[in-house]
Design an enzyme around this catalytic site. Structure first.
Site, short mmCIF file in Angstrom:
data_model
loop_
_atom_site.label_atom_id
_atom_site.label_comp_id
_atom_site.label_asym_id
_atom_site.label_seq_id
_atom_site.Cartn_x
_atom_site.Cartn_y
_atom_site.Cartn_z
N LYS A 83 12.39 7.87 -3.97
CA LYS A 83 13.37 8.97 -4.51
C LYS A 83 14.67 8.90 -3.73
O LYS A 83 14.84 8.07 -2.88
CB LYS A 83 12.78 10.43 -4.08
CG LYS A 83 11.43 10.94 -4.73
CD LYS A 83 11.27 12.19 -4.42
CE LYS A 83 9.85 12.84 -5.14
NZ LYS A 83 9.96 12.81 -6.65
N ARG A 89 -0.69 12.74 -10.19
CA ARG A 89 -1.81 12.54 -11.29
C ARG A 89 -2.87 11.69 -10.77
O ARG A 89 -4.13 11.86 -11.03
CB ARG A 89 -1.16 11.91 -12.50
CG ARG A 89 -0.33 10.69 -12.61
CD ARG A 89 0.63 10.69 -13.71
NE ARG A 89 1.68 11.31 -13.38
CZ ARG A 89 2.87 11.49 -14.40
NH1 ARG A 89 2.93 10.81 -15.48
NH2 ARG A 89 3.79 12.10 -14.05
N1 BES Z 1 6.32 15.78 -6.77
C1 BES Z 1 7.16 15.32 -7.96
C2 BES Z 1 7.51 16.29 -8.93
C3 BES Z 1 8.54 17.35 -8.59
C4 BES Z 1 9.77 17.27 -8.48
C5 BES Z 1 8.04 18.46 -8.07
C6 BES Z 1 10.80 18.05 -8.21
C7 BES Z 1 9.00 19.53 -7.59
C8 BES Z 1 10.39 19.23 -7.71
C9 BES Z 1 6.17 14.30 -8.69
O1 BES Z 1 5.53 13.53 -7.77
C10 BES Z 1 7.15 13.18 -9.19
O2 BES Z 1 7.81 12.55 -8.36
N2 BES Z 1 7.31 13.14 -10.47
C11 BES Z 1 8.05 12.22 -11.20
C12 BES Z 1 7.18 11.59 -12.21
C13 BES Z 1 7.96 10.42 -13.17
C14 BES Z 1 8.36 9.50 -12.31
C15 BES Z 1 7.32 10.08 -14.15
C16 BES Z 1 9.29 13.25 -11.72
O3 BES Z 1 9.01 14.49 -11.84
O4 BES Z 1 10.35 12.69 -11.66
MN MN Z 2 6.31 11.80 -6.83
#
Ligand code: BES
Ligand code: MN
Ligand code: ZN
Length: 501
Positions: A276, A350
């Site tokens: 990230k 997931r």
């Molecule tokens: N934990 C995150 C989702 C999230 C993002 C929760 C912001 C709270 C605030 C999750 O693991 C994630 O990173 N999801 C990605 C999925 C994508 C790579 C398909 C996302 O939402 O960008």
């Molecule tokens: Mn994630």
């Protein structure tokens, strides 16, 4: 903070909270307070823009003639719309205002307005609940300016015509608040402290004493079970992944099939090798909000001795980049036997849930399984911060969850599942891939992925709580900043409404 119920006109010497309906007409206790203070309340209304709308407050400090240290006049809105949630919000708002104000004691003397459908005991219990939920603090890491943050409010009295009834309703409610606080503590705790093992330890200490059986599986045991999806996520972390299994057996029949809750417990989500950004990583200590909700729910059910068999299964991992970390392009094998092509290591929730869901279903044969997860940023694009996303293969279960959420102020909104969406996660080389490759319907695609790990005929629901598990600022009146403890109340209500016997 101590909370009690008392008969009307037992006001103490601290703050006295009274109400007015929309249009500004004073309820009886407010009219009394106005009289004893020589009409200052009415003068204050005239001098301010108070109209009695919900959320409006007029405060009189050291009013002459009154033994109260201050009188707080709160708007209760239209009598017909003054329901249990409105009462909670009112109490929460007032407590937020008085909490660190120097005031030590507060008496709520909110009369039931004519036209409200609430019973007096219900009003009193919900005023207490709003006050209790808002009285949460997380100050353990502050060493300075404590006087600014430490609460001064120590005692709250809620007056009611039905003290016995209020006490009866309060007993289970206070247990639920305990579960909410436990969940908030977990969400607020920084990730250097709250490793997967530390989460599991805290759950074990906190829940065992209430009669919950707590088992913790380590990596060796999970490997034996074939949990390659969950283990792949934790592979880049110095800290060991854990599977936390909690069982509360409160049903009259010991062999009654349990209800099952599954939680995403990513103690920190850096994204892994699909790292990230700096800003995107902030707050990712809260990526175990689903796990916290499940743990808090089990605590609440046990604390109020719910007549239900319930299990909680929580997958605890840390998602880190490392030389040993899982790579984009890796293929992992889940406990279900299905293989997954991991194309983005940041779509890790997931993967954790895939194995936790399978474990919960195959080991416990539950009546239903509900998973909670801070799963996708996309759910906030779709629903904002007001509703959690609901996905389900079962209309009855979905309706029950929807109704429970409405009752307790944790609303959810259902989104669709379907064959066409499922195609989005077809992989070129494995049974599925963990992302779609488009920006469309990201939350639905994630739910489709989870559904692949739901057994035929198994009622299932998924709650995407990425938008509601924590809050920046104090948007929701029930909770101070950060960990909300979202999920404990809705799940507890669902059980109370339909699954206790
Ligand atoms: N934990 C995150 C989702 C999230 C993002 C929760 C912001 C709270 C605030 C999750 O693991 C994630 O990173 N999801 C990605 C999925 C994508 C790579 C398909 C996302 O939402 O960008
Ligand atoms: Mn994630
Ligand atoms: Zn995550």
């Amino acid at each position: 903070m101590q909370l009690s119920f008392a008969a009307p006109s037992t006001a103490g010497s601290g703050a006295l909270i009274v109400g007015a309906t929309e249009g500004g007409s004073l309820l009886p206790a407010a009219a009394d307070a106005d009289k004893t203070s020589g009409g200052s309340l009415k003068r204050a209304i005239a001098a301010s823009r108070f109209t009695g709308k919900p959320g409006q407050v007029v405060e009189l400090l050291a009013p002459a003639g009154s033994k109260a240290s201050r009188i707080v006049l709160a708007g209760i809105g239209k009598a017909e719309a003054f329901d249990s949630m409105a009462a909670e919000k009112l109490a929460a708002k007032v407590v937020a205002r008085l909490f660190t104000s120097g005031e030590k004691e507060a008496t709520f003397a909110i009369d039931l307005p004519k036209g409200s459908k609430m019973k007096p005991a219900v009003l009193a219990a919900h005023l207490a609940m709003g006050a209790r939920l808002r009285s949460y603090t997380f100050n353990k890491y502050r060493t300075r300016n404590l006087e600014e943050h430490e609460p001064t409010l120590q005692r709250i009295v809620v007056t009611t015509r039905d003290v016995a009834g209020a006490k009866r309703l309060w007993a289970p409610a206070t247990a639920v608040a305990q579960g909410v606080f436990f969940a908030r503590d977990l969400v607020n705790e920084p990730p250097n402290v709250l490793s997967p093992a530390e989460f599991a330890r805290r759950a074990k200490t906190g829940l065992s004493k209430l009669g919950i059986k707590v088992d913790v599986l380590g990596e060796a045991e999970m490997k034996k079970l074939g949990m390659g999806a969950l283990l792949g996520v934790g592979q880049g972390s110095e800290r060991e992944s854990q599977l936390l299994v909690m069982r509360w057996n409160g049903a009259r029949r010991k062999d009654e099939a349990p209800v099952a809750f599954v939680g995403k417990g990513v103690c920190f989500d850096s994204g892994g090798l699909s790292l990230k950004t700096g800003v995107g990583m902030i707050g990712m200590k809260g990526d175990m909000g689903g796990a916290a909700a499940v743990t808090g729910t089990l605590l609440a059910l046990a604390a109020r001795k719910a007549r239900v068999n319930a299990v909680g299964v929580v997958g605890l991992v840390e998602n880190m980049p490392d030389g040993k970390a899982q790579r984009p392009d890796d293929v992992v094998k889940s406990m279900s036997g299905q293989t997954i092509e991991v194309l983005n290591t940041d779509a890790e929730g997931r993967l954790v849930l895939a194995d936790a869901l399978w474990y919960a279903q195959t080991r416990f044969k539950p009546k239903f399984v509900i998973d909670l997860a801070t799963l996708t940023g996309a759910i906030m694009v779709a629903l904002g911060l007001e509703n959690a996303g609901l996905f389900s293969n079962d209309d009855t279960l979905a309706k029950r969850i929807f109704d429970a959420g409405k009752e307790v102020g944790e609303p959810v909104w259902r989104l669709p599942l379907g064959e066409a969406y499922d195609k989005m996660i077809k992989s070129k080389i494995a049974d599925m891939k963990n992302i779609t490759g488009t920006t469309h319907a990201g939350s639905i695609a994630a739910a489709q992925f989870l559904q692949r790990f739901v057994q035929k005929g198994q009622p299932w629901a998924h709650l995407d709580i990425a938008g509601v598990a924590w809050q920046d600022g104090e948007k929701k009146p029930h909770a101070p900043e950060w960990g909300v403890g979202w999920g404990v109340r809705i799940l507890d209500r669902l059980v109370a409404d339909h699954y206790e016997r």
